[in-house]
Motif scaffolding. Structure first.
Motif, PDB file in Angstrom:
ATOM      1  N   GLU A  42      34.009  41.931  19.904  1.00  0.00           N
ATOM      2  CA  GLU A  42      33.983  40.770  20.791  1.00  0.00           C
ATOM      3  C   GLU A  42      32.975  40.965  21.925  1.00  0.00           C
ATOM      4  O   GLU A  42      32.196  40.062  22.240  1.00  0.00           O
ATOM      5  CB  GLU A  42      35.389  40.545  21.352  1.00  0.00           C
ATOM      6  CG  GLU A  42      35.521  39.354  22.237  1.00  0.00           C
ATOM      7  CD  GLU A  42      36.938  39.169  22.733  1.00  0.00           C
ATOM      8  OE1 GLU A  42      37.091  38.514  23.785  1.00  0.00           O
ATOM      9  OE2 GLU A  42      37.884  39.660  22.100  1.00  0.00           O
ATOM     10  N   ASP A  43      32.965  42.126  22.533  1.00  0.00           N
ATOM     11  CA  ASP A  43      32.019  42.402  23.629  1.00  0.00           C
ATOM     12  C   ASP A  43      30.576  42.383  23.149  1.00  0.00           C
ATOM     13  O   ASP A  43      29.687  41.909  23.852  1.00  0.00           O
ATOM     14  CB  ASP A  43      32.330  43.756  24.275  1.00  0.00           C
ATOM     15  CG  ASP A  43      33.655  43.754  25.008  1.00  0.00           C
ATOM     16  OD1 ASP A  43      34.088  42.662  25.451  1.00  0.00           O
ATOM     17  OD2 ASP A  43      34.262  44.835  25.129  1.00  0.00           O
ATOM     18  N   GLU A  44      30.340  42.905  21.951  1.00  0.00           N
ATOM     19  CA  GLU A  44      28.981  42.915  21.404  1.00  0.00           C
ATOM     20  C   GLU A  44      28.495  41.505  21.108  1.00  0.00           C
ATOM     21  O   GLU A  44      27.336  41.179  21.360  1.00  0.00           O
ATOM     22  CB  GLU A  44      28.932  43.785  20.146  1.00  0.00           C
ATOM     23  CG  GLU A  44      29.132  45.254  20.441  1.00  0.00           C
ATOM     24  CD  GLU A  44      29.472  46.083  19.219  1.00  0.00           C
ATOM     25  OE1 GLU A  44      29.351  47.316  19.315  1.00  0.00           O
ATOM     26  OE2 GLU A  44      29.860  45.515  18.175  1.00  0.00           O
ATOM     27  N   ARG A  93      29.514  38.814  22.684  1.00  0.00           N
ATOM     28  CA  ARG A  93      29.266  38.196  23.991  1.00  0.00           C
ATOM     29  C   ARG A  93      27.920  38.631  24.568  1.00  0.00           C
ATOM     30  O   ARG A  93      27.219  37.841  25.185  1.00  0.00           O
ATOM     31  CB  ARG A  93      30.374  38.560  24.966  1.00  0.00           C
ATOM     32  CG  ARG A  93      31.374  37.463  25.145  1.00  0.00           C
ATOM     33  CD  ARG A  93      32.316  37.792  26.235  1.00  0.00           C
ATOM     34  NE  ARG A  93      33.168  38.854  25.737  1.00  0.00           N
ATOM     35  CZ  ARG A  93      34.138  39.414  26.412  1.00  0.00           C
ATOM     36  NH1 ARG A  93      34.378  39.056  27.632  1.00  0.00           N
ATOM     37  NH2 ARG A  93      34.871  40.355  25.883  1.00  0.00           N
TER      38      ARG A  93
END
Length: 166
Positions: A145-147, A149
């Protein structure tokens, strides 16, 4: 990050983005993990040496080690997924190579291409897609998810730069 923007050659308007799944356990670590696992599983068996119980437990221990080996090998096979996104003033092209070698392709005129992120409502949080020519395709399905984003504004900026290069 499990993606990399390739540097542009001087005078070349082509931009390339390579994406691949993150592997937290390298091959060398896999070998070490399997050795440590086999040693730890066999330690309790030393107390059973010379008894009939050893032969009763040994198939289950071997099955557990074989199952772990199979699961990790399958995980490595899924790591063969690779996506390449090419962008220039005329076109945007996404090529995905799946673990078994089959290739999926999507292309669109760079003027009409859109990158979208759906924070909710998609199959995963911060679902990242490319849209154009009547199709919407997912990019970076294997990213965290962070990647996803972090990647969204980078693709958006690269797409805008490709349009300006016209």
């Amino acid at each position: 990050m499990p993606y990399e923007w390739s540097p542009q050659a001087i005078g070349s308007p082509l931009t390339r983005l390579d994406l691949w799944p993150h592997r937290s356990l390298p091959r060398r670590g896999f070998a070490g993990f399997m050795v440590v696992t086999c040693v730890m599983i066999s330690l309790p068996l030393f107390a059973l040496l010379g008894t009939v119980l050893l032969w009763g437990l040994l198939p289950f221990v071997a099955l557990a080690v074989a199952g772990l080996w199979w699961a990790l090998q399958r995980s490595y096979a899924s790591g063969n997924t690779h996506e390449v996104l090419f962008m220039d003033a005329d076109a945007v092209r996404l090529t995905r190579t799946n673990p078994h070698g089959d290739v999926q392709e999507w292309d669109c005129n760079s003027y009409w291409a859109q990158v979208n992120m759906y924070p909710t409502g998609g199959p995963v949080a911060h679902y990242l897609t490319l849209k154009g020519r009547g199709r919407e395709v997912e990019i970076g399905a294997f990213l965290s998810e962070d990647e996803r984003r972090a990647l969204y504004p980078e693709i958006k900026n690269a797409l805008q730069l490709a349009r300006v290069a016209r």
